[in-house]
Design a protein around this motif. Sequence first.
Motif, PDB file in Angstrom:
ATOM      1  N   GLY A   7       0.836  -1.197   0.000  1.00 16.41           N
ATOM      2  CA  GLY A   7       0.000   0.000   0.000  1.00 16.41           C
ATOM      3  C   GLY A   7       0.864   1.237   0.000  1.00 16.41           C
ATOM      4  O   GLY A   7       1.763   1.359   0.823  1.00 16.41           O
ATOM      5  N   PHE A  43      -6.785  -0.507  -6.500  1.00 17.01           N
ATOM      6  CA  PHE A  43      -5.813  -1.584  -6.652  1.00 17.01           C
ATOM      7  C   PHE A  43      -5.426  -1.664  -8.116  1.00 17.01           C
ATOM      8  O   PHE A  43      -6.290  -1.682  -9.001  1.00 17.01           O
ATOM      9  CB  PHE A  43      -6.405  -2.932  -6.220  1.00 17.01           C
ATOM     10  CG  PHE A  43      -6.335  -3.190  -4.747  1.00 17.01           C
ATOM     11  CD1 PHE A  43      -5.216  -3.799  -4.186  1.00 17.01           C
ATOM     12  CD2 PHE A  43      -7.382  -2.836  -3.923  1.00 17.01           C
ATOM     13  CE1 PHE A  43      -5.152  -4.043  -2.831  1.00 17.01           C
ATOM     14  CE2 PHE A  43      -7.333  -3.075  -2.561  1.00 17.01           C
ATOM     15  CZ  PHE A  43      -6.211  -3.682  -2.009  1.00 17.01           C
ATOM     16  N   GLU A  54      -1.798  -1.132  -3.695  1.00 19.57           N
ATOM     17  CA  GLU A  54      -2.999  -0.455  -3.237  1.00 19.57           C
ATOM     18  C   GLU A  54      -2.652   1.015  -3.132  1.00 19.57           C
ATOM     19  O   GLU A  54      -1.765   1.399  -2.376  1.00 19.57           O
ATOM     20  CB  GLU A  54      -3.452  -0.989  -1.880  1.00 19.57           C
ATOM     21  CG  GLU A  54      -4.691  -0.290  -1.362  1.00 19.57           C
ATOM     22  CD  GLU A  54      -5.106  -0.762   0.026  1.00 19.57           C
ATOM     23  OE1 GLU A  54      -6.262  -0.523   0.397  1.00 19.57           O
ATOM     24  OE2 GLU A  54      -4.262  -1.343   0.742  1.00 19.57           O
TER      25      GLU A  54
END
Length: 120
Positions: A7, A43, A54
């Motif tokens: 992420g 995503f 992400e």
Amino acid sequence: MRLHHNGIIVSDMEKALNMFCDILGMKLILRRKSQGENIEIAFVEELNTGHRLELLLRKEGNGKMDHIAYEVEDVDKKFNELKEKKEFKIEKEPFMISSDTRSAFLIDDNGFKIQLVKYL
């Protein structure tokens, strides 16, 4: 456990999607508002390896890694195993991100946020 995604924080979702998808050739697989926080997520997937990023839309921390996510069979079980180890601190107890996603967060000794996630 298997590595699922990394992420990263972006300050402009449109620019990030343009860079990762249009320029670098990744595929957009999901884009939505996050339920737990007032942010947008997307995503993207690298077509050759299947690795995912992400993208987390936030004003602060542009370009910084937010977390490393591991997909697990049972979030609660793996969370309880890892929280007993001295290398981890609890960031967020297991919770439902959405109706089909359970998650938990730990912080390791190096300060990395580790997400445990199960897509139901």
